[in-house]
Design a protein around this motif. Structure first.
Motif, mmCIF file in Angstrom:
data_model
loop_
_atom_site.group_PDB
_atom_site.id
_atom_site.type_symbol
_atom_site.label_atom_id
_atom_site.label_comp_id
_atom_site.label_asym_id
_atom_site.label_seq_id
_atom_site.Cartn_x
_atom_site.Cartn_y
_atom_site.Cartn_z
ATOM 1 N N ILE A 4 -45.945 -82.521 47.921
ATOM 2 C CA ILE A 4 -45.702 -83.931 48.245
ATOM 3 C C ILE A 4 -44.272 -84.138 48.718
ATOM 4 O O ILE A 4 -44.033 -84.843 49.705
ATOM 5 C CB ILE A 4 -46.012 -84.817 47.020
ATOM 6 N N LYS A 5 -43.299 -83.491 48.066
ATOM 7 C CA LYS A 5 -41.903 -83.616 48.485
ATOM 8 C C LYS A 5 -41.694 -83.077 49.894
ATOM 9 O O LYS A 5 -41.007 -83.696 50.706
ATOM 10 C CB LYS A 5 -40.994 -82.873 47.508
ATOM 11 N N VAL A 6 -42.282 -81.936 50.191
ATOM 12 C CA VAL A 6 -42.119 -81.327 51.514
ATOM 13 C C VAL A 6 -42.802 -82.173 52.580
ATOM 14 O O VAL A 6 -42.228 -82.417 53.649
ATOM 15 C CB VAL A 6 -42.667 -79.880 51.515
ATOM 16 N N ILE A 7 -44.003 -82.665 52.314
ATOM 17 C CA ILE A 7 -44.722 -83.480 53.292
ATOM 18 C C ILE A 7 -43.966 -84.776 53.571
ATOM 19 O O ILE A 7 -43.870 -85.213 54.721
ATOM 20 C CB ILE A 7 -46.164 -83.773 52.814
ATOM 21 N N ASN A 8 -43.392 -85.385 52.545
ATOM 22 C CA ASN A 8 -42.593 -86.596 52.767
ATOM 23 C C ASN A 8 -41.402 -86.314 53.671
ATOM 24 O O ASN A 8 -41.076 -87.111 54.553
ATOM 25 C CB ASN A 8 -42.125 -87.189 51.440
ATOM 26 N N LYS A 9 -40.758 -85.175 53.499
ATOM 27 C CA LYS A 9 -39.623 -84.825 54.350
ATOM 28 C C LYS A 9 -40.076 -84.487 55.767
ATOM 29 O O LYS A 9 -39.352 -84.749 56.727
ATOM 30 C CB LYS A 9 -38.836 -83.680 53.732
#
Length: 46
Positions: free
Chosen positions: A31-36
């Protein structure tokens, strides 16, 4: 004379992600990577 300090190597921050490496991430990290990626901080390569 003081001894020279050994320069420590710092790995560069990973900004390019491959689709296969995204599949192996845990849910929170994914989720953190996709948001970035959506904010265009990171990019996806094929």
């Amino acid at each position: 004379m003081a001894p020279k300090k050994k320069e420590t190597y710092k790995k560069p921050k990973k900004i390019c992600w491959h689709l296969y490496s995204l599949q192996t991430l845990g849910p929170e990290k994914f989720i953190k990577v996709i948001n970035k990626i959506l904010r265009r901080d990171f990019m996806v390569i094929k």
